[in-house]
Enzyme design. Structure first.
Site, PDB file in Angstrom:
ATOM      1  N   ASP A   1      24.631 -17.881 -23.415  1.00 42.31           N
ATOM      2  CA  ASP A   1      23.994 -18.622 -22.312  1.00 42.31           C
ATOM      3  C   ASP A   1      24.075 -17.825 -21.014  1.00 42.31           C
ATOM      4  OD1 ASP A   1      22.799 -20.609 -20.825  1.00 42.31           O
ATOM      5  OD2 ASP A   1      24.537 -21.933 -20.841  1.00 42.31           O
TER       6      ASP A   1
ATOM      7  N   HIS B   1      29.409 -22.425 -22.920  1.00 42.94           N
ATOM      8  CA  HIS B   1      30.324 -23.042 -21.950  1.00 42.94           C
ATOM      9  C   HIS B   1      31.737 -23.199 -22.510  1.00 42.94           C
ATOM     10  CE1 HIS B   1      27.028 -24.972 -19.187  1.00 42.94           C
ATOM     11  NE2 HIS B   1      26.643 -23.810 -19.689  1.00 42.94           N
TER      12      HIS B   1
ATOM     13  N   ASP C   1      23.361 -16.015 -13.925  1.00 43.19           N
ATOM     14  CA  ASP C   1      24.648 -16.634 -13.608  1.00 43.19           C
ATOM     15  C   ASP C   1      25.228 -17.325 -14.836  1.00 43.19           C
ATOM     16  OD1 ASP C   1      22.450 -18.469 -13.281  1.00 43.19           O
ATOM     17  OD2 ASP C   1      23.830 -19.922 -12.385  1.00 43.19           O
TER      18      ASP C   1
ATOM     19  N   GLU D   1      21.055 -21.195 -11.947  1.00 45.88           N
ATOM     20  CA  GLU D   1      20.750 -22.235 -12.920  1.00 45.88           C
ATOM     21  C   GLU D   1      21.972 -23.074 -13.260  1.00 45.88           C
ATOM     22  OE1 GLU D   1      19.944 -24.280 -16.710  1.00 45.88           O
ATOM     23  OE2 GLU D   1      21.541 -22.865 -16.260  1.00 45.88           O
TER      24      GLU D   1
ATOM     25  N   HIS E   1      18.328 -16.947 -16.433  1.00 45.10           N
ATOM     26  CA  HIS E   1      19.317 -16.885 -15.362  1.00 45.10           C
ATOM     27  C   HIS E   1      20.426 -15.906 -15.710  1.00 45.10           C
ATOM     28  CE1 HIS E   1      22.267 -19.477 -17.563  1.00 45.10           C
ATOM     29  NE2 HIS E   1      21.180 -20.070 -18.025  1.00 45.10           N
TER      30      HIS E   1
ATOM     31  N   GLU F   1      16.873 -20.254 -22.917  1.00 46.06           N
ATOM     32  CA  GLU F   1      18.070 -21.067 -23.139  1.00 46.06           C
ATOM     33  C   GLU F   1      18.449 -21.062 -24.619  1.00 46.06           C
ATOM     34  OE1 GLU F   1      20.117 -22.451 -21.115  1.00 46.06           O
ATOM     35  OE2 GLU F   1      19.013 -22.193 -19.244  1.00 46.06           O
TER      36      GLU F   1
END
Length: 380
Positions: free
Chosen positions: A102, A351, A71, A136, A69, A165
């Protein structure tokens, strides 16, 4: 200072695009340009506000697919970052920026590995593919799940898939994810009757009614897990009730909880057991259940063997096989009958503020990915 590797250079270009979910901000166009240049046929697939693409090199035979992904999650307060989150910066061998781990670093490694492989082996066996989404980190309703539906209509089923991932823990490629637990969430509303605290006989306190039921829910042993999965767990994530006043018995209690469950249980079994507890305590309730992913497990076969051999040949280490962690888009791909593994960089900073990845690890990933392609789609 030496020039960055091809993988790091591409990762920096991807990080510089502020693709907060579900936006792509040109990341996929950059990848597509690189892939088309080496002969990939590309289908751009847009559903609602979500950008996706499917790219393939080769015309027949088994399909090995890279999935990922473009995003990323929001940055939070940019002032807390040591450098702007969408301005990639290198410090002490680490590449900083939102999405570095990520998973724009993995995407860059996939593209470079594919470029090197098809350049060296333009007539390879089978088909090399990419399934890329920008949905995602968000609702995940117009991304991979829709591309999988499109693939079904095209009668295309990947035989093997690697999701990029960030799977690693202490060192790059120390962990190979071979499955994921399911995720089942519930928004519970327990109904009572509002009233004055001095006259409890005229009211019905939903907090009091629900406390014992929720405590039993938390203490429930759902299963013992199995060889591949840890036991199923439940966490209450939100509780809300009351008017804010101390002298008012509330009329409702709202509770949210989530279960991460193994292949020992089905979602319906969990729902039935949970609602049996609520019924035993005579709760007046509504339960809104949402399954965001079913558990899946890839059996030891050609993909796992090839991935482990590739990791060993590049790093000299044998990875741990794991099903830990949250959900991924592998949950949409595995039901096709596809063997799925996840392999990416260290996940410690994902994150978070100052997300980063080791630049050396990006080159290690590129080598592993290319070795894996070589094993699954050998030159003719």
């Amino acid at each position: 200072m030496s020039a960055p590797s091809d993988t790091t250079a591409l990762a920096k270009k991807l990080i510089s695009r502020p693709s907060v979910t579900p936006k792509d901000e040109g990341c996929q166009a950059l990848m597509i340009e690189r892939l088309e240049h080496v002969g990939f046929a590309v289908e751009r697939l847009t559903f609602a506000d979500v950008t996706n693409f499917w790219a393939v090199h080769g015309s027949d035979g088994p399909i090995f697919c890279f999935a990922g992904h473009t995003d990323v999650v929001p940055t939070g307060d940019p002032s807390r970052w040591q450098s702007p989150p969408f301005q990639p910066e290198v410090r002490d061998g680490l590449l900083y920026g939102r999405g570095a781990a990520d998973m724009k670093g993995s995407l860059a490694a996939m593209v470079v590995a594919a470029e090197r492989f098809v350049t060296a082996h333009p007539e390879h066996s089978g088909r090399l593919a990419f399934l890329i989404t920008s949905d995602e980190e968000g609702d995940a309703i117009n991304g991979t799940v829709k591309v999988v539906e499109w693939l079904h209509h095209q009668q295309l089923t990947p035989d093997w898939c690697l999701v990029g991932e960030p799977s690693s823990s202490q060192r790059c490629a120390d962990t190979l994810k071979i499955g994921r637990r399911g995720s089942l969430g519930c928004k519970l509303v327990v109904h009572g009757k509002q009233g004055h605290v001095a006259y409890p006989q005229l009211a019905d306190n939903p907090i009091h009614r629900a406390m014992s039921a929720l405590a039993e829910l938390v203490d429930e042993t759902w299963d013992e897990g199995n060889e591949a999965f840890p036991p199923t767990t439940l966490q209450i994530s939100n509780l809300h009730s009351g008017t804010g006043a101390t002298n008012v018995i509330p009329g409702t209690l709202e509770a949210s909880f989530n279960l991460r469950f193994s292949t020992e249980l089905t979602a319906q079994q969990i729902i039935d057991r949970t609602e049996a507890i609520f019924d035993r305590y005579a709760l007046n309730y509504n339960a809104d259940w949402r399954i965001s992913g079913l558990p899946f497990l890839t059996s030891r076969g050609k993909l796992i063997a090839a991935a482990m051999d590739s990791i060993l040949s590049v790093t000299g280490q044998t990875p741990e096989l794991s099903t830990a962690g949250g959900t991924s888009d592998g949950r949409f791909i595995a039901p096709m009958g596809t063997e799925v593994v996840e392999l990416g960089p260290i996940n410690a900073s994902i994150h978070q503020v100052d997300e980063h990845v080791r630049m050396a690890d990006l080159d290690v990933l590129t080598e592993i990915y290319q070795a894996l392609i070589d094993k699954l789609l050998p030159a003719k």
